[in-house]
Design a protein around this motif. Structure first.
Motif, PDB file in Angstrom:
ATOM      1  N   ALA A  87      -3.838  15.256  -7.769  1.00 50.43           N
ATOM      2  CA  ALA A  87      -3.072  15.253  -6.526  1.00 50.43           C
ATOM      3  C   ALA A  87      -1.613  15.130  -6.893  1.00 50.43           C
ATOM      4  O   ALA A  87      -1.249  14.356  -7.773  1.00 50.43           O
ATOM      5  N   LEU A  88      -0.781  15.879  -6.241  1.00 50.22           N
ATOM      6  CA  LEU A  88       0.643  15.847  -6.518  1.00 50.22           C
ATOM      7  C   LEU A  88       1.244  14.554  -5.999  1.00 50.22           C
ATOM      8  O   LEU A  88       0.964  14.133  -4.881  1.00 50.22           O
ATOM      9  N   VAL A  89       2.086  13.905  -6.809  1.00 54.27           N
ATOM     10  CA  VAL A  89       2.791  12.706  -6.380  1.00 54.27           C
ATOM     11  C   VAL A  89       3.858  13.143  -5.383  1.00 54.27           C
ATOM     12  O   VAL A  89       4.735  13.925  -5.724  1.00 54.27           O
ATOM     13  N   VAL A  90       3.758  12.672  -4.163  1.00 54.39           N
ATOM     14  CA  VAL A  90       4.716  13.063  -3.138  1.00 54.39           C
ATOM     15  C   VAL A  90       5.703  11.942  -2.874  1.00 54.39           C
ATOM     16  O   VAL A  90       6.896  12.157  -2.809  1.00 54.39           O
ATOM     17  N   SER A  91       5.234  10.723  -2.746  1.00 53.37           N
ATOM     18  CA  SER A  91       6.097   9.619  -2.380  1.00 53.37           C
ATOM     19  C   SER A  91       5.458   8.320  -2.828  1.00 53.37           C
ATOM     20  O   SER A  91       4.241   8.201  -2.839  1.00 53.37           O
ATOM     21  N   ASP A  92       6.301   7.364  -3.184  1.00 51.60           N
ATOM     22  CA  ASP A  92       5.762   6.041  -3.482  1.00 51.60           C
ATOM     23  C   ASP A  92       6.295   5.035  -2.464  1.00 51.60           C
ATOM     24  O   ASP A  92       6.476   3.874  -2.755  1.00 51.60           O
ATOM     25  N   ASP A  93       6.519   5.533  -1.227  1.00 54.38           N
ATOM     26  CA  ASP A  93       6.964   4.675  -0.137  1.00 54.38           C
ATOM     27  C   ASP A  93       5.829   3.750   0.291  1.00 54.38           C
ATOM     28  O   ASP A  93       4.659   4.106   0.235  1.00 54.38           O
ATOM     29  N   ARG A 148       0.890  -1.165   0.000  1.00 52.30           N
ATOM     30  CA  ARG A 148       0.000   0.000   0.000  1.00 52.30           C
ATOM     31  C   ARG A 148       0.925   1.210   0.000  1.00 52.30           C
ATOM     32  O   ARG A 148       1.693   1.414   0.933  1.00 52.30           O
ATOM     33  N   LEU A 149       0.865   1.990  -1.074  1.00 51.69           N
ATOM     34  CA  LEU A 149       1.794   3.088  -1.266  1.00 51.69           C
ATOM     35  C   LEU A 149       1.295   4.374  -0.629  1.00 51.69           C
ATOM     36  O   LEU A 149       0.093   4.590  -0.476  1.00 51.69           O
ATOM     37  N   ASP A 150       2.238   5.236  -0.317  1.00 52.46           N
ATOM     38  CA  ASP A 150       1.920   6.546   0.248  1.00 52.46           C
ATOM     39  C   ASP A 150       1.607   7.512  -0.895  1.00 52.46           C
ATOM     40  O   ASP A 150       2.288   8.504  -1.103  1.00 52.46           O
ATOM     41  N   LEU A 180      -3.534   1.885  -3.610  1.00 52.39           N
ATOM     42  CA  LEU A 180      -3.528   3.335  -3.463  1.00 52.39           C
ATOM     43  C   LEU A 180      -4.810   3.778  -2.770  1.00 52.39           C
ATOM     44  O   LEU A 180      -5.838   3.116  -2.883  1.00 52.39           O
ATOM     45  N   ASP A 181      -4.750   4.920  -2.109  1.00 53.09           N
ATOM     46  CA  ASP A 181      -5.929   5.536  -1.521  1.00 53.09           C
ATOM     47  C   ASP A 181      -6.517   6.536  -2.510  1.00 53.09           C
ATOM     48  O   ASP A 181      -5.795   7.124  -3.305  1.00 53.09           O
ATOM     49  N   VAL A 182      -7.822   6.732  -2.436  1.00 45.83           N
ATOM     50  CA  VAL A 182      -8.505   7.685  -3.310  1.00 45.83           C
ATOM     51  C   VAL A 182      -8.864   8.936  -2.520  1.00 45.83           C
ATOM     52  O   VAL A 182      -9.346   8.853  -1.391  1.00 45.83           O
ATOM     53  N   LYS A 183      -8.639  10.075  -3.140  1.00 47.14           N
ATOM     54  CA  LYS A 183      -9.023  11.365  -2.546  1.00 47.14           C
ATOM     55  C   LYS A 183      -9.865  12.102  -3.574  1.00 47.14           C
ATOM     56  O   LYS A 183      -9.425  12.309  -4.702  1.00 47.14           O
ATOM     57  N   GLY A 184     -11.073  12.472  -3.221  1.00 51.21           N
ATOM     58  CA  GLY A 184     -11.932  13.238  -4.115  1.00 51.21           C
ATOM     59  C   GLY A 184     -13.188  12.484  -4.516  1.00 51.21           C
ATOM     60  O   GLY A 184     -13.345  11.311  -4.224  1.00 51.21           O
TER      61      GLY A 184
END
Length: 139
Positions: free
Chosen positions: A20-26, A9-11, A51-55
């Motif tokens: 959404a801006l890609v910040v990290s794929d940790d 599960r990625l950040d 991945l999580d969904v926002k929106g």
């Protein structure tokens, strides 16, 4: 044989909205799925990511806060399915319709959001990060 596949599960929050801006794929978590269940849904376990969904642009199908299982081995539009797209540093979740001339239309399930046409000249700048194969939500 191990019956459970562990999927990262990625950040990353995929935007079902304006982007959404890609910040990290940790990796922030690991979830286990039954390998037979994944196979039955044609999900490549080795290439799957969560991945999580926002929106709300993909509502009612996919809601804010849902989690997605994305098959990253599918990096080209094969059909008019839902994909995770990276464009100009933004991660989006959209239905992608490919037209006969090779241009694309990005479609939100929420009718409040207009369709977006991607001219054929801009298609190479749009990266298909994977196809959404499953989603889940809390009740």
């Amino acid at each position: 044989m191990n019956e459970i596949a562990f999927i990262q599960r990625l950040d990353v929050q995929a935007s079902a909205g304006t982007g959404a801006l890609v910040v990290s794929d940790d990796t922030v978590d690991i979830l286990g799925f039954n390998r037979n269940w994944l196979r039955e849904r044609s999900i490549n376990a080795a290439a799957a990511r969560i991945l999580d969904v926002k929106g709300d642009s993909m509502e009612p199908t996919i809601r804010d806060g849902d989690i997605l299982v994305v098959d990253t081995s599918i990096n080209q539009v094969r059909d008019n399915a839902i994909y995770v797209i990276i464009y100009a540093g933004n991660v989006l979740v959209k239905r992608v319709h490919i037209k006969r001339d090779g241009s694309l239309t990005l479609i939100s399930d929420n009718e409040r959001y207009p369709r977006e046409d991607v001219p054929i000249a801009e298609v190479p700048d749009l990266h298909i990060a994977g196809r959404v194969m499953w989603f889940g939500r809390s009740i």
